[in-house]
Each structure stands twice: as structure tokens, then as C-alpha cells.
Motif scaffolding. Structure first.
Motif, PDB file in Angstrom:
ATOM      1  N   ILE A 165       0.822  -1.212   0.000  1.00 52.40           N
ATOM      2  CA  ILE A 165       0.000   0.000   0.000  1.00 52.40           C
ATOM      3  C   ILE A 165       0.855   1.261   0.000  1.00 52.40           C
ATOM      4  O   ILE A 165       0.402   2.330  -0.418  1.00 52.40           O
ATOM      5  N   VAL A 170      -3.104   0.164  -4.080  1.00 53.45           N
ATOM      6  CA  VAL A 170      -3.106  -1.236  -3.677  1.00 53.45           C
ATOM      7  C   VAL A 170      -4.427  -1.925  -4.007  1.00 53.45           C
ATOM      8  O   VAL A 170      -4.444  -3.115  -4.366  1.00 53.45           O
ATOM      9  N   VAL A 194      -2.539  -6.898   2.907  1.00 56.19           N
ATOM     10  CA  VAL A 194      -2.035  -5.547   2.621  1.00 56.19           C
ATOM     11  C   VAL A 194      -0.759  -5.340   3.427  1.00 56.19           C
ATOM     12  O   VAL A 194      -0.716  -5.614   4.631  1.00 56.19           O
ATOM     13  N   PHE A 197       1.386  -0.687   5.723  1.00 61.13           N
ATOM     14  CA  PHE A 197       0.379   0.349   5.972  1.00 61.13           C
ATOM     15  C   PHE A 197       0.844   1.284   7.079  1.00 61.13           C
ATOM     16  O   PHE A 197       1.317   0.852   8.121  1.00 61.13           O
ATOM     17  N   LEU A 204      -8.701   2.653   6.574  1.00 62.27           N
ATOM     18  CA  LEU A 204      -8.538   1.653   5.518  1.00 62.27           C
ATOM     19  C   LEU A 204      -9.742   0.713   5.421  1.00 62.27           C
ATOM     20  O   LEU A 204     -10.014   0.154   4.359  1.00 62.27           O
TER      21      LEU A 204
END
Length: 510
Positions: A165, A170, A194, A197, A204
Motif C-alpha cells: 500500500i 493497492v 495488505v 500500511f 482503511l
């Protein structure tokens, strides 16, 4: 229990570290787990217990599992020597050079070798954690793929996809990775992770919900950005040119020791210098042009997969003259493997480049010749009064060295390896700087040679402990930030039945 394939939306999305983290997490639970990558492309490699060669990422993943590296963990390794050719290493041994096009003709044979190695590992271990290569949606390469969905289909492996990300985009990357696959491939792609971050997870969550809604697949977790994850980078491409390596602590004494590592075009085993970057007061930077050497205390010429070609690049960029000037001023220079070879008076290479004899930098009174067979060893000896181990991966051999030239490493049979001449030091050994006692003595030598009397080498720094701590951190991140119960179910039972198939041209995410 089973197996799992960790794929990525792009190269350097986090496949290697996620696979290592899952391996560490499982090993700490008492699971007998092994790593696997059918095909790797990297000039960072390690020597195995069988005397073969595999990608360094798989050696690190083996350490995460508590295992010694084995050729079965990475049966096919491609080592790029140019933009259009690579050396092919199969089950640890170099078997020749191929172009991108000619390599396609060997894929069927190599696929069988990879699948056989995976089957053997699955029969011996409870779990095998496989790592993909690049992206599984390189649609131009899918027909001959042996490392991503080609392997998953052949071995019926559930697949999770990790996306970075921090790069941006992403959700498009994750959605697009799934949407570009055939229905048969999509049936094995079970969900997403993911990576990297930063920020408030609540911001998110709406995106994660929408991704689940449009794909029918879960997000197994979100791994946070961690600045302290920098050791053992899979690929030199991860290093930014003229970039600082690591995050060193403040110096113990009053001065920093400034280290310039020449970032060669075909740099290999760039991780050698990470042990220096982990020392307090040692600032290590990759450089690509001569002005960056003017304020350096120590210059390092690292390994190279294309010694003669990279030596020509040194001359064309002016770095060769800058390195010679650095040594002429009495400042220390260290050459490792290919960098050691460049320091010689002559290099005779009819193996890698095929150009024959060329002049080296002339900073060590040696002559290098390239042999067809590659040296692959894990030797031990004594250097700067300290017991040392390392590993060798090279075609180049020292053909001539005068008796008066000091060796760097004393071997048990009385022979010597490497060379020291005034401020210039060279060795074929990778991993030498990972020996804590030697590294401290080397830093004292480098600082004294450079006139950095205010620099003090820290006592008690352990590179092995730093690597172990990083592996444990990876295991902690998996345990704390992924849905581990769901991950275990996926490993044990495979991809769920009836996963949604996205049709070609499916609408993009909002």
C-alpha cells in the motif's frame, strides 16, 4: 497439514518477508515447516549444505524455519549477467547461460524439476510455504509459468496475494491481479494481505470491505510499516542509488565512520555490507558517481555477477579513478568477491564476458583467471586475529600472487585467502563481515587507516542476534496482524470451493 503459495501484486510487494514471517510463526508453534521458491531471479545468493547455490531469500526463510539452506528450497535460480541473458542454476549448480527467449524452451523440463522438489518437501514436512515470483498476472508469461499459478495449479496450492500500500494503488493492484487470471487460476486465489500500511486502520476499513464485497475473498490482514525491517533485502533493486543503508545508532566515540559502497550495475550479494550498517556510528551509503567518494572514509567494491562489464562501467563513470585516488591518499578500500577481482592487475575472463584478458585497477598485485566451474564453499579460517566463517560463490580464481603479498584469511592448512596491501584489502568470502569479532577489528583498522581517531568500534554488537530478532519480528507481525486461524484453515484445507470468478472486463472499484 498442507501448503500455501504467497504471491505478490508486483516485485518487492513483500512476498519474501511475508513468507519468512509465516514460516517463523509456524516454526514457533512447533510445526515442521520448510520454504520453497520454484524459480528465483536474483544475484543475491547463498551456499547450501549440499555445496549448491540458492537465492538468499530462501536461505533467510530456511533460517526462519530453523533449517540449514538446501538446494530443494529453490530448485531454479536465474542470475542476470546482462539485460538479455542470465546464468541458470538448477538444484544448486550452474548449467549454462540463457536468453529470455531460449529460457522458454527449457520451462517444461524445469517445471518438472521444481514440482518434484516441492513434492519431496511436502512428504517430509508438515507445511511448505511457497513464494511466487514477480506477479502471477504477467499474462505474456502465463503459458510457461513455473513459479506462480503454474505451480499452484500443478500442486493444487491455495494462494494469497500481498500488495504494497505504500506504493499507492493497492486496491487496484489486488483487484486487477485477480481479475486478469483465468477462471481456473482464480479458483485457487483465496484472499489478500495488505503490506506496509501507515496510519489509522479505521481509514482503511471501508476499502477492505469493498474489496471483499467485489471479489468475494477475505483480506487476511494488514501488516504495518516497520522501519527496522531492512536486513537481507531480496534484491539489490530494493536499494535506491545513493541511498543510505539501515538506520545506524549514534557513534560510541565522537566521530562517524563514513562508508561508500559502489552500487555496481550487476551487484551481487549486496547484503554483505549490512553488517557494517548495523554498527553504531557507521554510516553506509550506496553510491553511483565519483563525487560521492570524496568524503568517504572507507570505499567498498562489492560482488558482481559481471565483473569485467562492471569494471568497464567503473571506468566509464570515473569511479575507477576515484577509487584509485582514494587508495593513493592512504584511505581504506575493501573489495569483496567480484570487487576483489577488480582490484587485481589483470583479469582473464573467457567464462562470463568472453573478452579474455583486461587490466584491473592494479591496487593488488594479483592476477585473476575465470574457471568454467564455479567455486561454491562454506570455509572457515582466521582473520585479523579472529575466527571467521563465510561462503564463496565465484568463477574467478587467483592465478598469481607474490609471496610478499599479505593474505587476509589464514586457512587451517596454512594457505591464505584474500590479500592486504597497505590501505587495500580484498577477499572472495561473502559473509566475512557478519563475524562480530572480525568486524570490530576491521572497523578499528579502517578507522585508523582513515585517520578517524575519534571513532570507537562498539563492543557487543551481534549481527546474528540482529538477524534472529528480525525473523522474530516477522513472526510477531504475522501473529498479531493476520487472521491466523483463517490462515491455518487455508493451509490445512486448501482454497475454499465456489470462490467467485470475476469475468473479463469486470467493472473497476469505485
Amino acid at each position: 497439514m498442507g501448503a500455501l503459495l504467497v504471491a505478490g501484486t508486483t516485485s518487492d510487494a513483500g512476498k519474501s518477508v511475508l513468507a519468512a514471517g509465516i514460516c517463523r510463526w509456524l516454526a514457533r508453534r512447533g510445526v515442521r515447516v520448510a520454504p520453497f521458491k520454484a524459480q528465483n531471479m536474483s544475484n543475491n545468493s547463498a551456499v547450501t549444505v549440499e555445496g549448491g547455490e540458492i537465492g538468499r531469500a530462501q536461505a533467510l526463510q530456511a533460517a526462519a524455519c530453523g533449517l540449514a539452506p538446501s538446494v530443494r528450497f529453490n530448485p531454479v535460480l536465474l542470475k542476470p549477467g546482462g539485460d538479455r541473458s542470465s546464468q541458470v542454476v538448477v538444484l544448486g549448480k550452474a548449467v549454462g547461460e540463457v536468453s529470455a527467449m531460449s529460457y522458454r524452451d527449457r520451462k517444461r523440463e524445469l517445471s518438472v524439476i521444481a514440482q518434484t522438489a516441492l513434492a519431496e518437501l511436502r512428504s517430509e514436512f508438515d507445511v511448505v510455504i511457497c513464494e511466487g515470483a514477480g506477479s502471477p498476472t504477467e499474462v505474456n508469461l502465463r503459458a510457461t509459468d513455473i513459479a506462480n499459478m503454474g505451480l499452484a495449479r500443478a500442486a493444487n496450492l491455495p494462494v494469497i496475494v500481498v500488495g504494497d500500500i505504500d506504493r499507492g494503488g493497492v486496491f487496484a493492484h489486488l483487484y486487477g491481479t485477480l481479475a486478469l487470471l483465468s477462471p481456473e487460476d482464480q479458483a485457487l486465489m483465496a484472499g489478500f494481505v495488505v503490506n506496509k500500511f501507515r496510519g489509522d486502520p479505521a481509514l482503511l476499513e471501508p476499502g477492505l470491505r469493498q474489496l471483499r464485497a467485489v471479489t468475494g475473498r477475505p483480506v487476511y490482514g494488514v501488516l504495518p510499516w516497520r522501519e527496522d525491517l531492512w536486513l537481507d533485502a531480496e534484491d539489490s533493486l530494493s536499494y535506491v542509488a545513493d541511498g543510505v543503508i539501515g538506520r545506524p545508532a549514534a557513534p560510541v566515540g565522537g566521530q562517524w565512520l563514513r562508508v561508500a559502497v559502489v552500487r555496481l550495475p550487476r551487484i551481487s550479494n549486496a547484503t554483505d555490507v549490512e553488517a557494517l550498517a548495523g554498527e553504531p556510528g557507521v554510516a553506509v551509503r550506496f553510491v553511483t558517481e565519483p563525487s560521492r567518494l570524496t568524503d568517504a572514509d572507507l570505499v567498498v567494491l562489492p560482488g558482481s555477477k559481471a565483473t569485467v562489464s562492471d569494471l568497464d562501467w567503473l571506468r566509464r563513470t570515473g569511479l575507477a579513478d576515484a577509487v584509485r585516488l582514494h587508495a593513493a591518499r592512504g584511505l581504506p578500500v575493501l573489495g569483496i568477491c567480484g570487487g576483489f577481482q577488480m582490484l587485481a592487475r589483470t583479469i582473464d575472463d573467457v567464462v562470463e564476458s568472453g573478452v579474455g584478458e583486461v587490466p584491473g585497477l592494479g591496487l593488488l598485485d594479483t592476477a585473476i583467471g575465470f574457471a568454467p566451474d564455479k567455486t561454491l564453499t562454506r570455509p572457515a579460517g582466521k582473520a585479523l586475529g579472529q575466527a571467521v566463517t563465510g561462503y564463496e560463490i565465484h568463477h574467478g580464481q587467483v592465478l598469481r600472487r607474490p609471496a610478499e603479498l599479505d593474505g587476509l584469511i589464514e586457512l587451517s592448512d596454512g594457505a591464505v585467502e584474500g590479500a592486504v596491501a597497505g590501505p587495500v584489502m580484498g577477499t572472495h568470502w561473502h559473509g566475512l563481515l557478519e563475524n562480530d569479532g572480525f568486524r570490530r577489528e576491521f572497523l578499528r583498522w579502517a578507522a585508523g587507516t582513515a585517520g578517524r581517531d575519534g571513532f570507537t568500534a562498539a563492543e557487543g554488537t551481534s549481527f546474528a542476534a540482529a538477524r534472529t530478532a528480525q525473523l522474530d519480528l516477522l513472526g510477531d507481525l504475522v501473529e498479531e496482524h493476520l487472521d491466523t486461524e483463517a490462515l491455518l484453515a487455508l493451509i490445512e484445507r486448501g482454497a475454499p470451493e465456489g470462490l467467485r470468478v470475476l469475468p473479463p472486463g469486470a467493472p473497476p472499484l469505485d
